[in-house]
Design a protein around this motif. Structure first.
Motif, PDB file in Angstrom:
ATOM      1  N   CYS A   5       1.796  -9.869  13.449  1.00 47.34           N
ATOM      2  CA  CYS A   5       2.528  -9.163  12.380  1.00 47.34           C
ATOM      3  C   CYS A   5       3.380 -10.134  11.580  1.00 47.34           C
ATOM      4  N   TRP A   6       4.012 -11.092  12.256  1.00 48.40           N
ATOM      5  CA  TRP A   6       4.826 -12.092  11.561  1.00 48.40           C
ATOM      6  C   TRP A   6       3.947 -12.976  10.684  1.00 48.40           C
ATOM      7  N   ALA A   7       2.777 -13.378  11.215  1.00 47.17           N
ATOM      8  CA  ALA A   7       1.904 -14.299  10.487  1.00 47.17           C
ATOM      9  C   ALA A   7       1.334 -13.672   9.217  1.00 47.17           C
ATOM     10  N   ILE A   8       1.038 -12.382   9.252  1.00 50.20           N
ATOM     11  CA  ILE A   8       0.457 -11.750   8.062  1.00 50.20           C
ATOM     12  C   ILE A   8       1.513 -11.014   7.239  1.00 50.20           C
ATOM     13  N   HIS A   9       2.767 -11.236   7.599  1.00 49.80           N
ATOM     14  CA  HIS A   9       3.916 -10.679   6.867  1.00 49.80           C
ATOM     15  C   HIS A   9       3.893  -9.151   6.801  1.00 49.80           C
TER      16      HIS A   9
END
Length: 65
Positions: free
Chosen positions: A19-23
Motif C-alpha cells: 500500500c505504501w509503495a503504490i501510494h
C-alpha cells in the motif's frame, strides 16, 4: 497459534509495504483497524471457549452404560 500469528503479522507487513509503495491509503484509520483486530481476536478466543464448554457439557450429559 504462534505460527499463524507470525504468518498474519507477516502478511500485514507485506500489505502495508505494498500500500505504501503504490501510494494507496490504508482502508481503515489505524485506531479503527486495531479495534477490528481486537474484535477478531476476542471472537476467536470466545469461540474456542464456547466450543470447550459445550464439549464438557456434552460429556457430562452422556449416559453411562
Amino acid at each position: 497459534m504462534v505460527c499463524s500469528s507470525a504468518i498474519a503479522l507477516g502478511a500485514g507487513i507485506v500489505m502495508g509495504i505494498v500500500c505504501w509503495a503504490i501510494h494507496v491509503q490504508s482502508p481503515a484509520p489505524p485506531p479503527i483497524a486495531l479495534i477490528g483486530l481486537l474484535g477478531m481476536v476476542a471472537g476467536e478466543s470466545g469461540a474456542r471457549l464456547v466450543r470447550r464448554r459445550l464439549a464438557m457439557w456434552r460429556a457430562r450429559r452422556k449416559p453411562v452404560r
